[in-house]
Design a protein around this motif. Structure first.
Motif, PDB file in Angstrom:
ATOM      1  N   LEU A 213      17.561   9.562  -1.572  1.00  0.00           N
ATOM      2  CA  LEU A 213      17.315   8.871  -0.309  1.00  0.00           C
ATOM      3  C   LEU A 213      17.015   7.390  -0.476  1.00  0.00           C
ATOM      4  O   LEU A 213      16.832   6.671   0.515  1.00  0.00           O
ATOM      5  CB  LEU A 213      16.141   9.544   0.417  1.00  0.00           C
ATOM      6  CG  LEU A 213      16.360  11.009   0.813  1.00  0.00           C
ATOM      7  CD1 LEU A 213      15.067  11.609   1.352  1.00  0.00           C
ATOM      8  CD2 LEU A 213      17.473  11.132   1.841  1.00  0.00           C
ATOM      9  N   GLY A 214      16.942   6.920  -1.708  1.00  0.00           N
ATOM     10  CA  GLY A 214      16.651   5.506  -1.951  1.00  0.00           C
ATOM     11  C   GLY A 214      15.191   5.152  -1.768  1.00  0.00           C
ATOM     12  O   GLY A 214      14.860   4.011  -1.431  1.00  0.00           O
ATOM     13  N   ALA A 218       7.904   6.064  -7.777  1.00  0.00           N
ATOM     14  CA  ALA A 218       6.460   5.974  -8.015  1.00  0.00           C
ATOM     15  C   ALA A 218       5.724   5.854  -6.688  1.00  0.00           C
ATOM     16  O   ALA A 218       6.293   5.503  -5.654  1.00  0.00           O
ATOM     17  CB  ALA A 218       6.160   4.767  -8.904  1.00  0.00           C
ATOM     18  N   GLY A 219       4.437   6.158  -6.743  1.00  0.00           N
ATOM     19  CA  GLY A 219       3.617   6.020  -5.543  1.00  0.00           C
ATOM     20  C   GLY A 219       3.693   7.232  -4.637  1.00  0.00           C
ATOM     21  O   GLY A 219       4.256   8.270  -4.982  1.00  0.00           O
ATOM     22  N   ARG A 220       3.099   7.082  -3.460  1.00  0.00           N
ATOM     23  CA  ARG A 220       3.010   8.187  -2.503  1.00  0.00           C
ATOM     24  C   ARG A 220       3.855   7.876  -1.276  1.00  0.00           C
ATOM     25  O   ARG A 220       4.099   6.713  -0.962  1.00  0.00           O
ATOM     26  CB  ARG A 220       1.544   8.410  -2.118  1.00  0.00           C
ATOM     27  CG  ARG A 220       0.695   8.882  -3.298  1.00  0.00           C
ATOM     28  CD  ARG A 220      -0.769   8.552  -3.136  1.00  0.00           C
ATOM     29  NE  ARG A 220      -1.028   7.122  -3.235  1.00  0.00           N
ATOM     30  CZ  ARG A 220      -2.236   6.572  -3.123  1.00  0.00           C
ATOM     31  NH1 ARG A 220      -3.292   7.350  -2.918  1.00  0.00           N
ATOM     32  NH2 ARG A 220      -2.397   5.267  -3.209  1.00  0.00           N
ATOM     33  N   CYS A 221       4.291   8.939  -0.583  1.00  0.00           N
ATOM     34  CA  CYS A 221       5.234   8.759   0.521  1.00  0.00           C
ATOM     35  C   CYS A 221       4.827   9.597   1.726  1.00  0.00           C
ATOM     36  O   CYS A 221       4.606  10.804   1.616  1.00  0.00           O
ATOM     37  CB  CYS A 221       6.651   9.137   0.067  1.00  0.00           C
ATOM     38  SG  CYS A 221       7.906   8.940   1.357  1.00  0.00           S
ATOM     39  N   ILE A 222       4.746   8.933   2.878  1.00  0.00           N
ATOM     40  CA  ILE A 222       4.498   9.601   4.159  1.00  0.00           C
ATOM     41  C   ILE A 222       5.840   9.763   4.864  1.00  0.00           C
ATOM     42  O   ILE A 222       6.674   8.850   4.845  1.00  0.00           O
ATOM     43  CB  ILE A 222       3.556   8.762   5.047  1.00  0.00           C
ATOM     44  CG1 ILE A 222       2.228   8.518   4.331  1.00  0.00           C
ATOM     45  CG2 ILE A 222       3.331   9.434   6.389  1.00  0.00           C
ATOM     46  CD1 ILE A 222       1.378   7.436   5.002  1.00  0.00           C
ATOM     47  N   ALA A 249       4.314   4.459   0.706  1.00  0.00           N
ATOM     48  CA  ALA A 249       5.520   4.111   1.460  1.00  0.00           C
ATOM     49  C   ALA A 249       5.664   5.048   2.661  1.00  0.00           C
ATOM     50  O   ALA A 249       5.036   6.112   2.730  1.00  0.00           O
ATOM     51  CB  ALA A 249       6.748   4.207   0.562  1.00  0.00           C
ATOM     52  N   LEU A 250       6.509   4.643   3.592  1.00  0.00           N
ATOM     53  CA  LEU A 250       6.788   5.448   4.782  1.00  0.00           C
ATOM     54  C   LEU A 250       8.290   5.632   4.915  1.00  0.00           C
ATOM     55  O   LEU A 250       9.049   4.656   4.949  1.00  0.00           O
ATOM     56  CB  LEU A 250       6.241   4.760   6.040  1.00  0.00           C
ATOM     57  CG  LEU A 250       6.620   5.400   7.382  1.00  0.00           C
ATOM     58  CD1 LEU A 250       6.020   6.799   7.507  1.00  0.00           C
ATOM     59  CD2 LEU A 250       6.172   4.520   8.553  1.00  0.00           C
ATOM     60  N   ALA A 251       8.736   6.895   5.003  1.00  0.00           N
ATOM     61  CA  ALA A 251      10.141   7.219   5.238  1.00  0.00           C
ATOM     62  C   ALA A 251      10.296   7.632   6.696  1.00  0.00           C
ATOM     63  O   ALA A 251       9.626   8.559   7.157  1.00  0.00           O
ATOM     64  CB  ALA A 251      10.595   8.339   4.316  1.00  0.00           C
ATOM     65  N   VAL A 252      11.157   6.930   7.421  1.00  0.00           N
ATOM     66  CA  VAL A 252      11.382   7.198   8.838  1.00  0.00           C
ATOM     67  C   VAL A 252      12.762   7.823   8.997  1.00  0.00           C
ATOM     68  O   VAL A 252      13.778   7.203   8.682  1.00  0.00           O
ATOM     69  CB  VAL A 252      11.283   5.905   9.675  1.00  0.00           C
ATOM     70  CG1 VAL A 252      11.573   6.185  11.138  1.00  0.00           C
ATOM     71  CG2 VAL A 252       9.912   5.268   9.498  1.00  0.00           C
ATOM     72  N   VAL A 253      12.796   9.047   9.496  1.00  0.00           N
ATOM     73  CA  VAL A 253      14.051   9.769   9.698  1.00  0.00           C
ATOM     74  C   VAL A 253      14.275   9.960  11.195  1.00  0.00           C
ATOM     75  O   VAL A 253      13.361  10.373  11.913  1.00  0.00           O
ATOM     76  CB  VAL A 253      14.019  11.144   8.997  1.00  0.00           C
ATOM     77  CG1 VAL A 253      15.275  11.946   9.316  1.00  0.00           C
ATOM     78  CG2 VAL A 253      13.876  10.964   7.486  1.00  0.00           C
ATOM     79  N   VAL A 275       8.446   0.327   4.249  1.00  0.00           N
ATOM     80  CA  VAL A 275       8.997   1.191   5.295  1.00  0.00           C
ATOM     81  C   VAL A 275      10.501   1.344   5.076  1.00  0.00           C
ATOM     82  O   VAL A 275      11.229   0.351   4.961  1.00  0.00           O
ATOM     83  CB  VAL A 275       8.727   0.608   6.696  1.00  0.00           C
ATOM     84  CG1 VAL A 275       9.360   1.506   7.767  1.00  0.00           C
ATOM     85  CG2 VAL A 275       7.232   0.464   6.931  1.00  0.00           C
ATOM     86  N   PHE A 276      10.963   2.577   5.028  1.00  0.00           N
ATOM     87  CA  PHE A 276      12.362   2.881   4.741  1.00  0.00           C
ATOM     88  C   PHE A 276      12.936   3.680   5.921  1.00  0.00           C
ATOM     89  O   PHE A 276      12.553   4.829   6.152  1.00  0.00           O
ATOM     90  CB  PHE A 276      12.485   3.680   3.441  1.00  0.00           C
ATOM     91  CG  PHE A 276      11.996   2.943   2.233  1.00  0.00           C
ATOM     92  CD1 PHE A 276      12.872   2.267   1.404  1.00  0.00           C
ATOM     93  CD2 PHE A 276      10.625   2.905   1.929  1.00  0.00           C
ATOM     94  CE1 PHE A 276      12.416   1.560   0.296  1.00  0.00           C
ATOM     95  CE2 PHE A 276      10.163   2.212   0.815  1.00  0.00           C
ATOM     96  CZ  PHE A 276      11.057   1.532   0.001  1.00  0.00           C
ATOM     97  N   PHE A 277      13.844   3.039   6.665  1.00  0.00           N
ATOM     98  CA  PHE A 277      14.504   3.704   7.783  1.00  0.00           C
ATOM     99  C   PHE A 277      15.748   4.423   7.243  1.00  0.00           C
ATOM    100  O   PHE A 277      16.703   3.783   6.798  1.00  0.00           O
ATOM    101  CB  PHE A 277      14.891   2.685   8.851  1.00  0.00           C
ATOM    102  CG  PHE A 277      13.711   2.118   9.601  1.00  0.00           C
ATOM    103  CD1 PHE A 277      13.188   2.780  10.706  1.00  0.00           C
ATOM    104  CD2 PHE A 277      13.119   0.929   9.201  1.00  0.00           C
ATOM    105  CE1 PHE A 277      12.102   2.270  11.408  1.00  0.00           C
ATOM    106  CE2 PHE A 277      12.039   0.393   9.895  1.00  0.00           C
ATOM    107  CZ  PHE A 277      11.518   1.072  10.998  1.00  0.00           C
ATOM    108  N   LEU A 278      15.732   5.728   7.272  1.00  0.00           N
ATOM    109  CA  LEU A 278      16.797   6.533   6.664  1.00  0.00           C
ATOM    110  C   LEU A 278      17.858   6.982   7.661  1.00  0.00           C
ATOM    111  O   LEU A 278      18.865   7.578   7.255  1.00  0.00           O
ATOM    112  CB  LEU A 278      16.187   7.764   5.978  1.00  0.00           C
ATOM    113  CG  LEU A 278      15.094   7.487   4.938  1.00  0.00           C
ATOM    114  CD1 LEU A 278      14.606   8.783   4.319  1.00  0.00           C
ATOM    115  CD2 LEU A 278      15.596   6.528   3.861  1.00  0.00           C
TER     116      LEU A 278
END
Length: 406
Positions: A213-214, A218-222, A249-253, A275-278
């Motif tokens: 998903l790119g 490392a680190g934590r993801c919400i 980080a934040l993954a937005v789907v 912030v990663f908009f997927l």
């Protein structure tokens, strides 16, 4: 695609165990949202035992034994006109030839009416009385759009022999009973469900999902999943994220067209690298595998299927309370979820997320309890409840009408 059935066709399985069922959904795609995934899951579960015909304007789905009928949409830009068009076209196409018609849309026909959203009547008139109610009626009378939606809804829930109304939560049942008391006896609750993942999420699978998903390995993801970012609480979540450590980080789907409306807030909070908009994902499983928790500070959800899906993958979840979200009626704060009193309170959301992401024992306990909870809501069992309603509809339709000659 198979051409639409002739309206003169007769049911081929009348009285037998295998039924011929028409399913109505304008969008039949897993990227459409929770209501669409609910409809798709039931179709997949029941297709082996019944003859399923799906009527939709957008179809992005294939399943063995399911017949798909694309309904034209010449007036899609005006949503209310398209709703009337879809209701009329599907009424003509399904008047005959089916044992049961199951509608997930605001249509006046359909033996089973599954309700996924708050009624239009409730949204318009709830807690409005006196002159405020009069003004609201004036607004409705001057709006062809509102008149169309209210009229469709009125006939959708009108009492009819064999009609059943399915809601996705007890809170929605209460709202339906207050808005349309005449249909109270016909209401049943069938919650969304899940199919439990076959493989556990190992560290290796988590890393592979993040790479796919790119997302940072490392680190934590919400994780945040929604098609209406604002209604589901993304503005508050971004404020909470800004208070968390920089390795979170934040993954937005969800609907990619929503991203532009939040670019300024992301930039103002200095979150561009976090912030990663997927966009919409046909297969959302990798997003659940990549995340450490799900945040769902929704302002309005009749159930919130995404919460149940996340829990099935063992994710700790932070979710709005029962006033805002139907699934929370079934959850216990601090036992199998972190429940928010006020989803607009960024400080409260930050505190809940920080506790999960920094206290391993808390996260593990919520994860294990989430998996156990989700195991009680599997589609295989919920589909059987739906199936019983189909046979109940047939039995009721076969009874003589009151006062009919014998």
């Amino acid at each position: 695609m198979t051409p639409p059935l002739s309206s003169s066709a007769e049911p081929s399985n009348k009285g037998k165990g295998r039924l011929r069922i028409a399913v109505l959904n304008r969008t039949f795609s897993a990227t459409g949202g929770g209501a669409e995934r609910y409809s798709i899951a039931l179709v997949e579960q029941l297709a082996a035992r019944h003859e399923i015909h799906v009527f939709a304007q957008e179809i992005d789905h294939q399943w063995p034994g399911v017949t798909y009928h694309r309904v034209d949409a010449p007036l899609r830009k005006s949503r209310w006109i398209n709703q009337l068009w879809f209701a009329t076209r599907t009424w003509l196409l399904t008047r005959r030839g089916f044992d049961v018609v199951h509608s997930h849309e605001n249509t006046w026909h359909g033996d089973i009416q599954t309700v996924h959203v708050l009624p239009v009547k409730y949204n318009l008139f709830h807690e409005r009385s006196g002159w405020r109610r009069v003004l609201r009626w004036i607004k409705v009378a001057s709006s062809p759009r509102l008149l169309a939606y209210l009229s469709l809804e009125h006939w959708r829930y009108a009492t009819r022999q064999g009609r059943q109304v399915v809601v996705t939560s007890e809170s929605l049942r209460a709202i339906m009973e207050s808005s349309y008391p005449a249909c109270t006896a016909a209401i049943s609750v069938i919650t969304p469900g899940i199919t439990m993942p076959q493989l556990p999420v190992t560290p290796q699978r988590k890393n592979e999902a993040r790479a796919l998903l790119g997302l940072p390995c490392a680190g934590r993801c919400i994780l945040f999943v929604a098609n209406d970012y604002r209604k589901k609480g993304l503005p508050t979540l971004l404020e909470a994220l800004a208070r968390l450590p920089v390795d979170v980080a934040l993954a937005v789907v969800g609907n990619p067209s929503q991203q532009a409306g939040f670019t300024a807030q992301v930039k103002a909070l200095n979150l561009e690298k976090r912030v990663f908009f997927l966009g919409s994902l046909k297969n959302i499983a990798p997003a659940y595998e990549a995340a450490d928790c799900l945040a769902h500070p929704t302002l309005e959800d009749t159930f919130a299927m995404v919460v149940l899906e996340a829990m099935s993958h063992g994710l700790a979840v932070v979710v709005s309370g029962p006033r805002y979200c139907g699934v929370s009626e079934l959850l216990r704060h601090g036992v199998n979820a972190a429940i928010l009193d006020n989803p607009k309170d960024a400080a409260q959301l930050h505190q809940a997320l920080e506790r999960i992401l920094t206290q391993t024992a808390v996260q593990n306990d919520l994860s294990q309890a989430a998996t156990a909870f989700a195991g009680d809501y599997q589609w295989s069992e919920l589909a059987r409840k739906q199936e019983l309603l189909y046979f109940s509809v047939l039995a009721q339709k076969a009874r003589p009408l009151p006062g009919a000659a014998h």
